[in-house]
Motif scaffolding. Structure first.
Motif, PDB file in Angstrom:
ATOM      1  N   ILE A  95       0.959  -1.284   0.004  1.00  0.00           N
ATOM      2  CA  ILE A  95      -0.191   0.010  -0.052  1.00  0.00           C
ATOM      3  C   ILE A  95       0.978   1.202   0.095  1.00  0.00           C
ATOM      4  O   ILE A  95       1.777   1.308   0.978  1.00  0.00           O
ATOM      5  CB  ILE A  95      -1.003   0.081   1.187  1.00  0.00           C
ATOM      6  N   GLU A  97       0.766   5.135   0.579  1.00  0.00           N
ATOM      7  CA  GLU A  97       0.140   6.279   1.004  1.00  0.00           C
ATOM      8  C   GLU A  97       0.673   7.591   0.905  1.00  0.00           C
ATOM      9  O   GLU A  97       2.121   7.592   1.122  1.00  0.00           O
ATOM     10  CB  GLU A  97      -0.471   5.888   2.418  1.00  0.00           C
ATOM     11  N   MET A 106      -5.488   4.008   7.353  1.00  0.00           N
ATOM     12  CA  MET A 106      -4.925   2.671   7.113  1.00  0.00           C
ATOM     13  C   MET A 106      -5.489   1.254   7.650  1.00  0.00           C
ATOM     14  O   MET A 106      -5.340   0.086   7.014  1.00  0.00           O
ATOM     15  CB  MET A 106      -3.313   2.976   7.435  1.00  0.00           C
ATOM     16  N   ARG A 110      -6.209  -1.770   5.310  1.00  0.00           N
ATOM     17  CA  ARG A 110      -5.530  -2.943   5.619  1.00  0.00           C
ATOM     18  C   ARG A 110      -6.278  -4.042   6.124  1.00  0.00           C
ATOM     19  O   ARG A 110      -6.471  -5.360   5.507  1.00  0.00           O
ATOM     20  CB  ARG A 110      -4.374  -2.830   6.782  1.00  0.00           C
ATOM     21  N   ARG A 122       2.295  -4.831   3.186  1.00  0.00           N
ATOM     22  CA  ARG A 122       2.988  -3.786   4.025  1.00  0.00           C
ATOM     23  C   ARG A 122       2.521  -2.402   3.255  1.00  0.00           C
ATOM     24  O   ARG A 122       2.004  -2.154   2.288  1.00  0.00           O
ATOM     25  CB  ARG A 122       4.504  -3.936   3.245  1.00  0.00           C
ATOM     26  N   ILE A 123       3.070  -1.286   3.984  1.00  0.00           N
ATOM     27  CA  ILE A 123       2.706  -0.253   3.966  1.00  0.00           C
ATOM     28  C   ILE A 123       3.896   0.855   3.787  1.00  0.00           C
ATOM     29  O   ILE A 123       4.831   0.864   4.523  1.00  0.00           O
ATOM     30  CB  ILE A 123       1.759   0.474   5.101  1.00  0.00           C
ATOM     31  N   VAL A 140       4.032   1.831   9.766  1.00  0.00           N
ATOM     32  CA  VAL A 140       4.448   2.049   8.379  1.00  0.00           C
ATOM     33  C   VAL A 140       5.872   1.331   8.235  1.00  0.00           C
ATOM     34  O   VAL A 140       6.894   1.669   8.811  1.00  0.00           O
ATOM     35  CB  VAL A 140       4.434   3.797   8.277  1.00  0.00           C
TER      36      VAL A 140
END
Ligand code: IMP
Ligand code: MG
Length: 175
Positions: A95, A97, A106, A110, A122-123, A140
């Motif tokens: 992801i 952002e 988030m 998620r 994963r972010i 994050v």
């Protein structure tokens, strides 16, 4: 209204390159679906994916979240106003952002994507406002910059849909 530059075009460029290198190492020889969270992440997304090298089999997709307030929960309710098109079952999902602030967006995204059975999620976020986090299970994995306070615009980020096209990131002071 006053703009104070906090991250320059050059600073952002080198940080995004570093993140791209790290992501390329982590997914080397594997495939990943990179998900852009519209609209704010569009500039970061297009820069970051171009720094993920061809040792990673990468596909791109887009979501847009909308929130509407409701009286019973502070976080309000979130919905997709645009959903993904790629099937993420058994896929690695990254992801991408713009800002993770309270973490509610988030957490929602998620949770919804996790229900589709991906292999991993994963972010990456350009700006991580860690001190403002209300949802403590959202971390994050690839943070660009940490920021403790302020409202920022530029590099895709807006105030009332403006200033997304500015190359740097600016702190906006409203009077
Ligand atoms: P959260 O659900 O509180 O984490 O909200 C994150 C979203 O709020 C981001 O995706 C941004 O769209 C928006 N946001 C939070 N802080 C800022 C800011 O300083 N400038 C512009 N948008 C922001
Ligand atoms: Mg956003």
């Amino acid at each position: 209204m006053e703009f104070q530059e906090i991250f320059s075009d050059q600073e952002i460029g080198s940080r995004v390159r570093e993140l791209g290198r790290k992501i390329s190492e982590d997914y080397r020889g594997d495939s990943v679906v990179a998900v852009c969270v519209l609209k704010g992440a569009f500039v970061f997304f297009s820069d970051l994916v171009r720094h993920i090298d061809d040792q990673v089999d990468l596909q791109v997709d887009f979501v847009r979240l909308a929130s509407y307030s409701d009286q019973t929960s502070r976080s309000g309710r979130m919905v997709f106003s645009k959903d993904m098109e790629i099937d993420i079952k058994d896929r690695n999902v990254l992801i991408i952002e713009d800002i993770v602030d309270t973490g509610h967006s988030m957490q929602y995204l998620r949770k919804v994507l996790a229900a589709r059975g991906p292999k991993s999620i994963r972010i990456a976020a350009m700006v991580d406002k860690t001190e403002r986090r209300e949802v403590h299970d959202v971390t994050v994995d690839y943070p660009g910059f940490a920021l403790s306070e302020g409202f920022i615009v530029g590099y895709g980020l807006d105030y009332a849909e403006r200033y997304r096209n500015r190359a740097g990131i600016f702190d906006l002071k409203m009077d």
